[in-house]
Design a protein around this motif. Structure first.
Motif, mmCIF file in Angstrom:
data_model
loop_
_atom_site.group_PDB
_atom_site.id
_atom_site.type_symbol
_atom_site.label_atom_id
_atom_site.label_comp_id
_atom_site.label_asym_id
_atom_site.label_seq_id
_atom_site.Cartn_x
_atom_site.Cartn_y
_atom_site.Cartn_z
ATOM 1 N N UNK A 188 -9.096 -6.732 -30.945
ATOM 2 C CA UNK A 188 -8.104 -7.676 -31.340
ATOM 3 C C UNK A 188 -6.985 -7.722 -30.504
ATOM 4 N N UNK A 189 -6.695 -9.003 -30.256
ATOM 5 C CA UNK A 189 -5.436 -9.298 -29.294
ATOM 6 C C UNK A 189 -4.587 -10.164 -30.360
ATOM 7 N N UNK A 190 -3.161 -9.641 -30.619
ATOM 8 C CA UNK A 190 -2.437 -10.361 -31.468
ATOM 9 C C UNK A 190 -0.903 -10.768 -30.727
ATOM 10 N N UNK A 191 -0.534 -11.843 -31.117
ATOM 11 C CA UNK A 191 0.730 -12.151 -30.337
ATOM 12 C C UNK A 191 1.499 -13.073 -31.465
ATOM 13 N N UNK A 192 2.930 -12.734 -31.319
ATOM 14 C CA UNK A 192 3.672 -13.340 -32.318
ATOM 15 C C UNK A 192 4.972 -14.031 -31.558
ATOM 16 N N UNK A 193 5.601 -15.100 -32.239
ATOM 17 C CA UNK A 193 6.554 -15.685 -31.540
ATOM 18 C C UNK A 193 6.414 -16.209 -29.835
ATOM 19 N N UNK A 194 5.232 -16.981 -30.009
ATOM 20 C CA UNK A 194 5.094 -17.326 -28.685
ATOM 21 C C UNK A 194 5.929 -18.441 -28.015
ATOM 22 N N UNK A 195 6.294 -17.884 -26.795
ATOM 23 C CA UNK A 195 7.412 -18.678 -26.092
ATOM 24 C C UNK A 195 8.687 -18.487 -26.486
ATOM 25 N N UNK A 196 8.936 -17.765 -27.405
ATOM 26 C CA UNK A 196 10.347 -17.581 -27.864
ATOM 27 C C UNK A 196 11.033 -16.263 -27.398
ATOM 28 N N UNK A 197 12.120 -16.051 -27.789
ATOM 29 C CA UNK A 197 12.735 -14.852 -26.985
ATOM 30 C C UNK A 197 12.296 -13.306 -27.432
ATOM 31 N N UNK A 198 11.733 -13.418 -28.627
ATOM 32 C CA UNK A 198 11.058 -11.891 -28.998
ATOM 33 C C UNK A 198 9.619 -12.050 -28.891
ATOM 34 N N UNK A 199 8.944 -12.887 -28.115
ATOM 35 C CA UNK A 199 7.574 -12.775 -27.933
ATOM 36 C C UNK A 199 7.224 -11.471 -27.893
ATOM 37 N N UNK A 200 5.848 -11.001 -28.593
ATOM 38 C CA UNK A 200 5.561 -9.681 -28.708
ATOM 39 C C UNK A 200 3.904 -9.737 -28.641
ATOM 40 N N UNK A 201 3.402 -8.999 -27.867
ATOM 41 C CA UNK A 201 1.822 -9.061 -27.732
ATOM 42 C C UNK A 201 1.210 -7.383 -27.995
ATOM 43 N N UNK A 202 0.208 -7.448 -28.775
ATOM 44 C CA UNK A 202 -0.419 -6.363 -29.076
ATOM 45 C C UNK A 202 -1.962 -6.537 -28.823
ATOM 46 N N UNK A 203 -2.753 -5.348 -28.407
ATOM 47 C CA UNK A 203 -4.165 -5.376 -28.183
ATOM 48 C C UNK A 203 -4.745 -4.210 -28.290
ATOM 49 N N UNK A 204 -5.543 -3.944 -29.079
ATOM 50 C CA UNK A 204 -6.225 -2.733 -29.475
ATOM 51 C C UNK A 204 -7.551 -2.834 -30.627
ATOM 52 N N UNK A 205 -8.211 -1.976 -30.636
ATOM 53 C CA UNK A 205 -9.107 -1.947 -31.572
ATOM 54 C C UNK A 205 -8.544 -1.945 -32.889
ATOM 55 N N UNK A 206 -9.269 -2.613 -33.619
ATOM 56 C CA UNK A 206 -8.816 -3.038 -35.219
ATOM 57 C C UNK A 206 -8.093 -1.655 -35.811
ATOM 58 N N UNK A 207 -8.588 -0.600 -36.017
ATOM 59 C CA UNK A 207 -8.367 0.449 -36.785
ATOM 60 C C UNK A 207 -6.762 0.885 -36.254
#
Length: 275
Positions: free
Chosen positions: A185-204
């Motif tokens: 799963x890839x997860x991203x929060x606050x796209x295009x904002x100052x605190x944009x953060x990305x995560x990528x890992x297996x679900x567990x």
């Protein structure tokens, strides 16, 4: 003329020059939340030293779309009318689709401008975009409907894009992990904002990461495709059911579940077709 204009999803620099030009000519602004749009206009006027001054603000949101269209006159579109959502592309998990249909049905000229869209940013960032993908927007909030949505997306043979609220993002990943702990799963929060953060890992592992993270913000998740190369999506169409050797009432119930239509009405039609 009617325009559908994407607005920035975080960074004001994401607004296009063409969007600014159309907003400057705007006489009527149809928007999701007038307070949000007025604030955005003030920011754009200040940053770009422009003069965006709609004469009329009209609110169009998910709870008033049908009523809104009953009340407006086609003469309104003789003016320069712009439709925006609070952020991003109108009609993508935001109001606007009803207005598009209204314009098509009534031969009202309109243009949709290209621009910011969180789903596509997340998909490209995930590295899962090989050819096909599916956009699911927000899943059902709770109960068996939500569980069915999760099971369905895990069976797709292509990447699935999901929007999620900060209050539910962890439980979504945890629920996926219960079914397929190794699903990437890839997860991203606050796209295009100052605190944009990305995560990528297996679900567990991702669930464990998120448990320790600040979850505030707007989230987009991209769930990788089912890896089983031999997996074939089974589909059952109306004709398949009609050809089964079953009583009409049973067929009616099955068709009702597939289509969401009333089983009694389906039964009546089937009965008539056999006479």
């Amino acid at each position: 003329m009617l325009y559908f204009v994407p607005t920035p999803i975080g960074n004001l620099l994401d607004i296009s020059f063409r969007s600014l030009e159309i907003l400057k000519a705007c006489e009527v602004l149809i928007c999701e939340d007038t307070r949000v749009s007025k604030s955005l206009i003030n920011l754009l006027n200040s940053k770009y030293s422009c003069s965006i001054k709609p004469q009329l603000f009209l609110s169009l949101h998910s709870h008033n779309e049908e009523e809104f269209l009953k009340q407006i006159s086609e003469d309104l579109f003789q003016k320069e009318v712009v439709c925006v959502s609070d952020a991003g592309m109108p009609a993508i998990s935001d109001p606007g689709n009803f207005l598009i249909k209204f314009a098509l049905e009534n031969n009202i000229a309109f243009e949709v401008l290209p621009g910011a869209n969180a789903a596509l940013v997340a998909l490209v960032s995930s590295g899962f975009c090989e050819k096909e993908f599916i956009f699911l927007g927000f899943l059902s909030n709770k109960g068996t409907s939500r569980q069915k949505d999760i099971e369905k997306l895990l069976n797709y043979p292509f990447a699935s894009i999901v929007y999620e609220a900060p209050s539910r993002v962890l439980s979504l990943v945890q629920d996926i992990a219960k079914i397929d702990a190794q699903r990437e799963i890839f997860a991203i929060k606050e796209i295009s904002k100052k605190f944009e953060t990305k995560f990528k890992n297996k679900a567990k592992k991702l669930a464990n990461e998120l448990e320790k993270s600040n979850l505030n913000g707007e989230w987009v998740l991209v769930i990788s495709a089912r890896e089983d190369a031999n997996f074939k999506q089974n589909t059952l169409c109306e004709q398949d059911i009609l050809e089964l050797d079953l009583p009409l009432k049973t067929k009616s119930k099955l068709l009702s579940k597939m289509s969401g239509k009333n089983a009694k009405e389906i039964y009546s039609k089937l009965l008539l077709s056999e006479n």
